[in-house]
Design a protein around this motif. Structure first.
Motif, PDB file in Angstrom:
ATOM      1  N   HIS A  56       0.853  -1.198   0.000  1.00 54.91           N
ATOM      2  CA  HIS A  56       0.000   0.000   0.000  1.00 54.91           C
ATOM      3  C   HIS A  56       0.886   1.244   0.000  1.00 54.91           C
ATOM      4  O   HIS A  56       0.387   2.350   0.160  1.00 54.91           O
ATOM      5  N   ASP A  57       2.187   1.061  -0.127  1.00 51.45           N
ATOM      6  CA  ASP A  57       3.111   2.121   0.240  1.00 51.45           C
ATOM      7  C   ASP A  57       3.698   2.880  -0.950  1.00 51.45           C
ATOM      8  O   ASP A  57       4.330   2.289  -1.836  1.00 51.45           O
ATOM      9  N   TYR A  58       3.527   4.209  -0.930  1.00 47.26           N
ATOM     10  CA  TYR A  58       4.075   5.074  -1.980  1.00 47.26           C
ATOM     11  C   TYR A  58       5.589   4.989  -2.024  1.00 47.26           C
ATOM     12  O   TYR A  58       6.198   4.922  -3.094  1.00 47.26           O
ATOM     13  N   PHE A  59       6.222   4.987  -0.846  1.00 47.37           N
ATOM     14  CA  PHE A  59       7.688   5.021  -0.802  1.00 47.37           C
ATOM     15  C   PHE A  59       8.287   3.763  -1.438  1.00 47.37           C
ATOM     16  O   PHE A  59       9.300   3.826  -2.134  1.00 47.37           O
ATOM     17  N   LEU A  60       7.668   2.641  -1.169  1.00 45.99           N
ATOM     18  CA  LEU A  60       8.153   1.383  -1.744  1.00 45.99           C
ATOM     19  C   LEU A  60       8.075   1.431  -3.275  1.00 45.99           C
ATOM     20  O   LEU A  60       9.034   1.116  -3.977  1.00 45.99           O
ATOM     21  N   LEU A  61       6.924   1.864  -3.783  1.00 50.82           N
ATOM     22  CA  LEU A  61       6.756   1.989  -5.231  1.00 50.82           C
ATOM     23  C   LEU A  61       7.789   2.941  -5.813  1.00 50.82           C
ATOM     24  O   LEU A  61       8.442   2.660  -6.805  1.00 50.82           O
ATOM     25  N   LYS A  62       7.910   4.075  -5.147  1.00 51.55           N
ATOM     26  CA  LYS A  62       8.779   5.131  -5.664  1.00 51.55           C
ATOM     27  C   LYS A  62      10.247   4.715  -5.627  1.00 51.55           C
ATOM     28  O   LYS A  62      11.012   4.993  -6.557  1.00 51.55           O
ATOM     29  N   TRP A  63      10.668   4.024  -4.576  1.00 52.28           N
ATOM     30  CA  TRP A  63      12.066   3.582  -4.498  1.00 52.28           C
ATOM     31  C   TRP A  63      12.379   2.584  -5.603  1.00 52.28           C
ATOM     32  O   TRP A  63      13.471   2.589  -6.166  1.00 52.28           O
ATOM     33  N   PHE A  64      11.425   1.713  -5.936  1.00 50.89           N
ATOM     34  CA  PHE A  64      11.650   0.803  -7.061  1.00 50.89           C
ATOM     35  C   PHE A  64      11.844   1.615  -8.331  1.00 50.89           C
ATOM     36  O   PHE A  64      12.750   1.347  -9.124  1.00 50.89           O
TER      37      PHE A  64
ATOM     38  N   LEU B 174      12.916   4.592  -8.625  1.00 47.07           N
ATOM     39  CA  LEU B 174      14.153   5.371  -8.597  1.00 47.07           C
ATOM     40  C   LEU B 174      15.407   4.511  -8.669  1.00 47.07           C
ATOM     41  O   LEU B 174      16.407   4.917  -9.250  1.00 47.07           O
ATOM     42  N   LEU B 175      15.373   3.339  -8.047  1.00 46.69           N
ATOM     43  CA  LEU B 175      16.611   2.567  -7.888  1.00 46.69           C
ATOM     44  C   LEU B 175      16.842   1.531  -8.984  1.00 46.69           C
ATOM     45  O   LEU B 175      17.941   0.997  -9.108  1.00 46.69           O
TER      46      LEU B 175
ATOM     47  N   GLU C  82      19.821  -4.596 -15.944  1.00 48.87           N
ATOM     48  CA  GLU C  82      18.693  -5.382 -16.453  1.00 48.87           C
ATOM     49  C   GLU C  82      17.595  -5.581 -15.409  1.00 48.87           C
ATOM     50  O   GLU C  82      16.954  -6.629 -15.338  1.00 48.87           O
ATOM     51  N   ASP C  83      17.404  -4.571 -14.568  1.00 49.53           N
ATOM     52  CA  ASP C  83      16.302  -4.614 -13.599  1.00 49.53           C
ATOM     53  C   ASP C  83      14.973  -4.544 -14.333  1.00 49.53           C
ATOM     54  O   ASP C  83      14.861  -3.875 -15.370  1.00 49.53           O
ATOM     55  N   HIS C  84      14.003  -5.214 -13.777  1.00 51.86           N
ATOM     56  CA  HIS C  84      12.664  -5.136 -14.367  1.00 51.86           C
ATOM     57  C   HIS C  84      11.627  -5.207 -13.250  1.00 51.86           C
ATOM     58  O   HIS C  84      11.681  -6.108 -12.414  1.00 51.86           O
ATOM     59  N   VAL C  85      10.730  -4.257 -13.231  1.00 52.13           N
ATOM     60  CA  VAL C  85       9.657  -4.256 -12.236  1.00 52.13           C
ATOM     61  C   VAL C  85       8.333  -4.164 -12.980  1.00 52.13           C
ATOM     62  O   VAL C  85       8.152  -3.279 -13.826  1.00 52.13           O
ATOM     63  N   ARG C  86       7.426  -5.072 -12.678  1.00 44.05           N
ATOM     64  CA  ARG C  86       6.079  -4.996 -13.260  1.00 44.05           C
ATOM     65  C   ARG C  86       5.091  -4.674 -12.149  1.00 44.05           C
ATOM     66  O   ARG C  86       5.102  -5.312 -11.085  1.00 44.05           O
TER      67      ARG C  86
END
Lengths: 163, 374
Positions: free
Chosen positions: B304-312, B314-315, B321-325
């Motif tokens: 539920h966390d904005y910071f978690l989403l945002k850190w992904f 940003l980082l 070859e990072d990938h986040v879906r």
């Protein structure tokens, strides 16, 4: 109703008495600024019946870079000094007779607009953060919004991207 | 690695299909849209795929222990009393499918794999570190424990209490660097000994043991040994440490006991990593998850966390070859749960976390500007 184009956006202020580009560069125009070499300036000044709006507009190619503190803080300083110089200019014009509200249209995500709103209120500063010896305010409100938030909030002042 | 999950008439879902990234998956959605159910369903099928001994009967028991349906009845997991099915595809063309009806208690399980592989792990929203000491007391009994916690907790506790001596986590170049970072952030490490679990203040420093010959010297330069140095003679009770630290301590333990390195091929599920954690710890958490992903670990988490989403956002680094879906669960006008997935943070739609920001901003403007401009 006053309409104006600024930095790629079309603004309509349905209840405005006057709207003009504050940093007017053309000498032939009645609102010629004339001190652009010395003072920063917001994009638009809007006169309402009971207050003025200072409006700054920024569309970004890389909005994500403002998540970085260095870029964010630089942007905050730019926005702050634009407001202060504009306020000083308007004071010298004798046009600080109504409360002034600062609204920035920045194409950032909502988290960053909320953070910038908080920072700007402390930095301008707003009346609630004024100096201990002040008896006058230099800003009575500040909001930083992106296009989506602006149009949802300010239904009497719609903005659209100029085609 | 789980590639796809399909659920039909299962708990809150009428029909849902999700294609997972082989790297990092972030599931968002308002309360009641089934984030935890989705995690648990994917975890259960991944477990069925990993365990050769998982028969249909054992799978049914596992589902009941994991979801805790009313009366421990399987048919309570069916949506609108219809025939339920849950299916997953895995890498190497493997698959697992289970189905059961609202009037029958048996489960049909079909698996393409008969070999055992590394087991997946589900980290729940509540931290488990504080209950580990009690769990390790055998006299309390497994039945007593299973009444209080679902099987996901019990599996996690078992993994945390285990220790793979074959893995020298400190010199493993894949993940060994994360342990000193985590230890520095929380100011010490959780120690698992015969006497129980405690927290000791300190940090990792380079080992002063110098190599004795040239071959060892090369190994030393390739991978510097780190050792934990405590700056306190006293340990702190596990239960006396901050809950957020205990959650970070879970990852610390899973790195130190070799689980995360030993089971790199199995997915890691994590429900609300941010729960009870200060946002300042979120960067470290995301760095750790990205590092795990870069080493082949598939991560599936709900937040539920904005910071978690945002850190992904940003980082993550393209060159690594990072990938986040991002997967957004939402309720359609019909009341059915649907999902939309995107690989671009800015195009997550709907985004209830972002909508919360909007509500906050509007509430603030109501207070400071009233009806101005409306």
């Amino acid at each position: 109703m006053k309409e104006i184009k600024c930095d790629g956006f079309n603004f309509t202020f349905s209840d405005a008495i006057d709207v003009f580009v504050f940093d007017e560069k053309k000498k032939s125009e009645p609102n010629y600024h004339g001190l652009s070499h010395a003072m920063k300036a917001v994009d638009l000044v809007v006169e309402l019946e009971d207050r003025y709006l200072f409006v700054e507009v920024k569309d970004f190619h890389e909005p994500e870079q403002y998540s970085d503190n260095e870029h964010f803080n630089h942007l905050r300083e730019v926005l702050k000094y634009k407001y202060r110089d504009t306020w000083m200019y308007r004071w010298a014009e004798g046009k600080t007779d109504k409360p002034v509200i600062y609204i920035c249209l920045l194409e950032l995500d909502k988290g960053l607009t909320a953070r910038m709103t908080k920072e700007m209120r402390r930095q301008l500063p707003l009346h609630s953060c004024k100096g201990p010896r002040w008896c006058n305010e230099i800003s009575s409100g500040c909001a930083v919004l992106n296009l989506e938030l602006w149009n949802k909030r300010f239904t009497a002042w719609p903005v659209s991207r100029a085609s | 690695m789980i590639v796809q999950l399909q659920l039909e008439n299962f708990t809150t879902f009428k029909h849902i299909e999700i294609d997972f990234s082989p790297k990092i998956n972030v599931i968002i959605g308002e309360n009641g849209t089934g984030k935890t159910h989705l995690l648990k369903a994917a975890y259960a099928l991944s477990m069925a795929n990993a365990k050769s001994e998982m028969s249909a009967r054992k799978f049914a028991t596992f589902l009941v222990q994991l979801f805790g349906p009313l009366g421990n009845r399987m048919n309570r997991l069916c949506h609108s009393e219809l025939q339920a099915s849950m299916a997953a595809k895995f890498d190497f063309g493997l698959s697992a499918k289970a189905s059961f009806g609202s009037t029958q208690s048996s489960v049909e399980l079909h698996k393409a794999s008969s070999d055992s592989t590394a087991s997946p792990l589900l980290i729940p929203a509540k931290e488990v570190m504080s209950t580990l000491s009690q769990i390790s007391q055998e006299d309390l009994g497994a039945e007593w424990f299973s009444r209080l916690f679902d099987i996901g907790y019990i599996d996690l506790c078992a993994v945390m209490l285990s220790n793979d001596d074959s893995v020298d986590y400190r010199s493993d170049p894949r993940l060994g660097t994360m342990i000193p970072k985590i230890t520095a952030k929380i100011g010490g490490r959780y120690e698992f000994t015969q006497k129980g679990i405690s927290f000791r203040r300190g940090q990792y420093v380079e080992s002063k043991q110098l190599p004795s010959n040239s071959q060892q010297a090369k190994m030393y330069s390739d991978s510097t040994k780190m050792e934990f140095k405590s700056n306190s003679t006293e340990s702190i009770s596990n239960g006396m440490t901050a809950e957020g630290f205990r959650k970070v301590g879970t990852i610390q333990r899973l790195l130190e006991n070799g689980y995360l390195i030993g089971s790199i091929d199995a997915p890691l599920f994590w429900d609300e990593p941010e729960a009870n954690m200060n946002p300042k710890l979120m960067q470290l958490l995301v760095e750790t998850l990205l590092e795990l992903s870069r080493n082949g670990k598939q991560i599936i988490l709900a937040t539920h966390d904005y910071f978690l989403l945002k850190w992904f956002d940003l980082l993550m680094e393209d060159e690594k070859e990072d990938h986040v879906r991002f997967h957004s669960l939402y309720r359609e006008e019909s009341g059915d749960i649907a999902i939309s997935s995107t690989d671009d943070y800015l195009t997550i739609e709907p985004n209830p976390i972002d909508e919360t920001f909007e509500a906050l901003i509007n509430s603030d403007l109501d207070r400071t500007m009233g009806d101005l401009g409306r």
